[in-house]
Design an enzyme around this catalytic site. Sequence first.
Site, PDB file in Angstrom:
ATOM      1  N   LYS A   1      -4.177   9.063  -0.933  1.00 26.70           N
ATOM      2  CA  LYS A   1      -3.348   8.028  -0.337  1.00 26.70           C
ATOM      3  C   LYS A   1      -2.795   7.197  -1.586  1.00 26.70           C
ATOM      4  O   LYS A   1      -3.104   7.080  -2.775  1.00 26.70           O
ATOM      5  CB  LYS A   1      -4.136   7.070   0.543  1.00 26.70           C
ATOM      6  CG  LYS A   1      -4.355   7.962   1.975  1.00 26.70           C
ATOM      7  CD  LYS A   1      -5.326   6.753   3.042  1.00 26.70           C
ATOM      8  CE  LYS A   1      -5.468   7.503   4.327  1.00 26.70           C
ATOM      9  NZ  LYS A   1      -6.146   6.614   5.099  1.00 26.70           N
TER      10      LYS A   1
ATOM     11  N   TYR B   1       1.155   8.989  11.746  1.00 23.58           N
ATOM     12  CA  TYR B   1      -0.116   8.279  12.445  1.00 23.58           C
ATOM     13  C   TYR B   1       0.349   7.758  13.819  1.00 23.58           C
ATOM     14  O   TYR B   1      -0.183   6.772  14.446  1.00 23.58           O
ATOM     15  CB  TYR B   1      -0.463   7.021  11.586  1.00 23.58           C
ATOM     16  CG  TYR B   1      -1.148   7.273  10.398  1.00 23.58           C
ATOM     17  CD1 TYR B   1      -2.655   7.696  10.657  1.00 23.58           C
ATOM     18  CD2 TYR B   1      -0.903   7.175   9.226  1.00 23.58           C
ATOM     19  CE1 TYR B   1      -3.411   8.519   9.516  1.00 23.58           C
ATOM     20  CE2 TYR B   1      -1.667   7.613   7.998  1.00 23.58           C
ATOM     21  CZ  TYR B   1      -3.149   7.942   8.352  1.00 23.58           C
ATOM     22  OH  TYR B   1      -3.671   8.332   7.482  1.00 23.58           O
TER      23      TYR B   1
ATOM     24  N   PHE C   1      -4.195  -2.060  13.700  1.00 25.32           N
ATOM     25  CA  PHE C   1      -4.263  -1.873  12.425  1.00 25.32           C
ATOM     26  C   PHE C   1      -2.916  -1.123  11.978  1.00 25.32           C
ATOM     27  O   PHE C   1      -2.786  -0.855  11.022  1.00 25.32           O
ATOM     28  CB  PHE C   1      -5.341  -1.324  11.817  1.00 25.32           C
ATOM     29  CG  PHE C   1      -5.786  -0.055  12.337  1.00 25.32           C
ATOM     30  CD1 PHE C   1      -5.407   1.136  11.867  1.00 25.32           C
ATOM     31  CD2 PHE C   1      -6.784  -0.096  13.138  1.00 25.32           C
ATOM     32  CE1 PHE C   1      -5.712   2.405  12.453  1.00 25.32           C
ATOM     33  CE2 PHE C   1      -7.361   1.244  13.691  1.00 25.32           C
ATOM     34  CZ  PHE C   1      -6.650   2.266  13.444  1.00 25.32           C
TER      35      PHE C   1
ATOM     36  N   ARG D   1     -14.055  16.498   5.344  1.00 28.57           N
ATOM     37  CA  ARG D   1     -14.231  15.322   5.852  1.00 28.57           C
ATOM     38  C   ARG D   1     -15.855  14.630   5.481  1.00 28.57           C
ATOM     39  O   ARG D   1     -16.050  13.426   5.130  1.00 28.57           O
ATOM     40  CB  ARG D   1     -14.364  15.226   7.458  1.00 28.57           C
ATOM     41  CG  ARG D   1     -12.935  15.331   7.975  1.00 28.57           C
ATOM     42  CD  ARG D   1     -12.695  15.103   9.429  1.00 28.57           C
ATOM     43  NE  ARG D   1     -13.211  13.773   9.499  1.00 28.57           N
ATOM     44  CZ  ARG D   1     -12.313  12.737   9.927  1.00 28.57           C
ATOM     45  NH1 ARG D   1     -10.885  12.851   9.507  1.00 28.57           N
ATOM     46  NH2 ARG D   1     -12.669  11.614  10.440  1.00 28.57           N
TER      47      ARG D   1
ATOM     48  N   THR E   1     -14.954   6.651   7.226  1.00 29.31           N
ATOM     49  CA  THR E   1     -13.544   5.666   6.999  1.00 29.31           C
ATOM     50  C   THR E   1     -13.718   4.302   6.342  1.00 29.31           C
ATOM     51  O   THR E   1     -12.848   4.148   5.378  1.00 29.31           O
ATOM     52  CB  THR E   1     -13.241   5.332   8.497  1.00 29.31           C
ATOM     53  OG1 THR E   1     -13.028   6.784   9.460  1.00 29.31           O
ATOM     54  CG2 THR E   1     -11.515   4.729   8.476  1.00 29.31           C
TER      55      THR E   1
ATOM     56  N   ARG F   1     -14.658   8.651  -0.768  1.00 21.72           N
ATOM     57  CA  ARG F   1     -14.358   7.208  -0.159  1.00 21.72           C
ATOM     58  C   ARG F   1     -15.155   5.997  -1.085  1.00 21.72           C
ATOM     59  O   ARG F   1     -15.047   4.995  -1.493  1.00 21.72           O
ATOM     60  CB  ARG F   1     -14.420   6.899   1.128  1.00 21.72           C
ATOM     61  CG  ARG F   1     -12.984   7.637   1.566  1.00 21.72           C
ATOM     62  CD  ARG F   1     -12.994   7.826   3.229  1.00 21.72           C
ATOM     63  NE  ARG F   1     -11.784   7.821   3.803  1.00 21.72           N
ATOM     64  CZ  ARG F   1     -11.486   8.357   5.009  1.00 21.72           C
ATOM     65  NH1 ARG F   1     -12.336   8.555   5.657  1.00 21.72           N
ATOM     66  NH2 ARG F   1     -10.249   8.395   5.251  1.00 21.72           N
TER      67      ARG F   1
ATOM     68  N   ASN G   1      -8.235   3.402   1.627  1.00 24.15           N
ATOM     69  CA  ASN G   1      -9.170   4.310   1.508  1.00 24.15           C
ATOM     70  C   ASN G   1      -9.332   5.762   1.198  1.00 24.15           C
ATOM     71  O   ASN G   1      -9.986   6.536   1.458  1.00 24.15           O
ATOM     72  CB  ASN G   1     -10.041   4.387   3.095  1.00 24.15           C
ATOM     73  CG  ASN G   1      -9.433   5.059   4.030  1.00 24.15           C
ATOM     74  OD1 ASN G   1      -8.457   5.336   3.873  1.00 24.15           O
ATOM     75  ND2 ASN G   1      -9.939   5.053   5.352  1.00 24.15           N
TER      76      ASN G   1
ATOM     77  N   HIS H   1      -6.890  10.985   3.336  1.00 25.35           N
ATOM     78  CA  HIS H   1      -6.948  11.285   4.681  1.00 25.35           C
ATOM     79  C   HIS H   1      -7.229  12.910   4.841  1.00 25.35           C
ATOM     80  O   HIS H   1      -7.064  13.760   3.901  1.00 25.35           O
ATOM     81  CB  HIS H   1      -5.520  11.383   5.242  1.00 25.35           C
ATOM     82  CG  HIS H   1      -5.327  11.881   6.588  1.00 25.35           C
ATOM     83  ND1 HIS H   1      -5.662  11.249   7.780  1.00 25.35           N
ATOM     84  CD2 HIS H   1      -4.787  13.332   6.963  1.00 25.35           C
ATOM     85  CE1 HIS H   1      -5.393  12.222   8.721  1.00 25.35           C
ATOM     86  NE2 HIS H   1      -4.999  13.269   8.340  1.00 25.35           N
TER      87      HIS H   1
ATOM     88  N   GLU I   1      -0.525  18.840  11.379  1.00 28.29           N
ATOM     89  CA  GLU I   1      -0.429  17.866  10.365  1.00 28.29           C
ATOM     90  C   GLU I   1       0.086  18.870   9.024  1.00 28.29           C
ATOM     91  O   GLU I   1       0.806  18.369   8.313  1.00 28.29           O
ATOM     92  CB  GLU I   1      -1.731  17.293  10.060  1.00 28.29           C
ATOM     93  CG  GLU I   1      -2.060  16.165  10.918  1.00 28.29           C
ATOM     94  CD  GLU I   1      -3.242  15.350  10.712  1.00 28.29           C
ATOM     95  OE1 GLU I   1      -3.534  14.476  11.388  1.00 28.29           O
ATOM     96  OE2 GLU I   1      -4.132  15.847   9.601  1.00 28.29           O
TER      97      GLU I   1
HETATM   98  N1  UDP Z   1      -7.773   2.213   9.760  1.00 32.38           N
HETATM   99  C1  UDP Z   1      -7.789   0.938   9.301  1.00 32.38           C
HETATM  100  N2  UDP Z   1      -8.713   0.039   9.922  1.00 32.38           N
HETATM  101  C2  UDP Z   1      -9.330   0.504  10.880  1.00 32.38           C
HETATM  102  C3  UDP Z   1      -9.410   1.807  11.096  1.00 32.38           C
HETATM  103  C4  UDP Z   1      -8.789   2.758  10.419  1.00 32.38           C
HETATM  104  O1  UDP Z   1      -6.989   0.549   8.568  1.00 32.38           O
HETATM  105  O2  UDP Z   1      -9.984  -0.414  11.478  1.00 32.38           O
HETATM  106  C5  UDP Z   1      -6.992   3.279   8.883  1.00 32.38           C
HETATM  107  C6  UDP Z   1      -7.601   3.861   7.761  1.00 32.38           C
HETATM  108  O3  UDP Z   1      -6.646   4.125   6.707  1.00 32.38           O
HETATM  109  C7  UDP Z   1      -7.893   5.330   8.434  1.00 32.38           C
HETATM  110  C8  UDP Z   1      -6.692   5.453   9.045  1.00 32.38           C
HETATM  111  O4  UDP Z   1      -6.363   4.281   9.735  1.00 32.38           O
HETATM  112  O5  UDP Z   1      -8.203   6.128   7.409  1.00 32.38           O
HETATM  113  C9  UDP Z   1      -6.971   6.429  10.447  1.00 32.38           C
HETATM  114  O6  UDP Z   1      -7.971   6.038  11.069  1.00 32.38           O
HETATM  115  P1  UDP Z   1      -9.182   7.191  11.331  1.00 32.38           P
HETATM  116  O7  UDP Z   1      -9.971   6.637  12.487  1.00 32.38           O
HETATM  117  O8  UDP Z   1      -8.382   8.349  12.051  1.00 32.38           O
HETATM  118  O9  UDP Z   1     -10.046   7.436  10.376  1.00 32.38           O
HETATM  119  P2  UDP Z   1     -10.424   8.686   9.263  1.00 32.38           P
HETATM  120  O10 UDP Z   1     -10.148   9.949  10.018  1.00 32.38           O
HETATM  121  O11 UDP Z   1      -9.237   8.555   8.241  1.00 32.38           O
HETATM  122  O12 UDP Z   1     -11.437   8.432   8.617  1.00 32.38           O
END
Ligand code: UDP
Length: 141
Positions: free
Chosen positions: A11, A51, A59, A87, A93, A104, A114, A117, A128
């Site tokens: 990112k 997204y 958010f 992952r 996250t 992370r 963070n 992705h 994707e």
């Molecule tokens: N995100 C955020 N605030 C939140 C939760 C998610 O800004 O409270 C953002 C964050 O960048 C995250 C993305 O939205 O990576 C997608 O969220 P997801 O729950 O899919 O998390 P990931 O799969 O990236 O861990």
Amino acid sequence: MAIERTLSIIKPDAVAKNVIGQIISRFEGAGLKVIAGRLVHLSRGEAERFYGVHAERPFFKDLVDFMVSGPVFVQVLEGEGAIAKNRELMGATDPKKAEPGTIRADFAESIDANAVHGSDAPETAAVEIAFFFPECNVYSR
Ligand code: UDP
């Protein structure tokens, strides 16, 4: 375990920190191969589409603002259990909750900035990957 492909995005925060190589090293060290990759500066429309599943979340606007704030490095990773392995390497996250030694925990500042992705399931990985890479630009090896 099956050989899988997953989409990984480094990112804007991590690209700005100049840690693309350090992050890719984590993937390679864990046995994943980069089989496609490029830098791209997403348009707002592209970030919103990518997204789209989060469109109703509070958010969403901040997430899109962040994802268009600078270039990102998009890549396809391939290997045994690539989706879960990626992952695991990424960590939770919220970097404050991420296991020590994860990407992370080591490179991310906050839950919104963070660093990475990673696709969360085979179906999302397929969608994707196709979003960024036609099959002719993917080099399985
Ligand atoms: N995100 C955020 N605030 C939140 C939760 C998610 O800004 O409270 C953002 C964050 O960048 C995250 C993305 O939205 O990576 C997608 O969220 P997801 O729950 O899919 O998390 P990931 O799969 O990236 O861990």
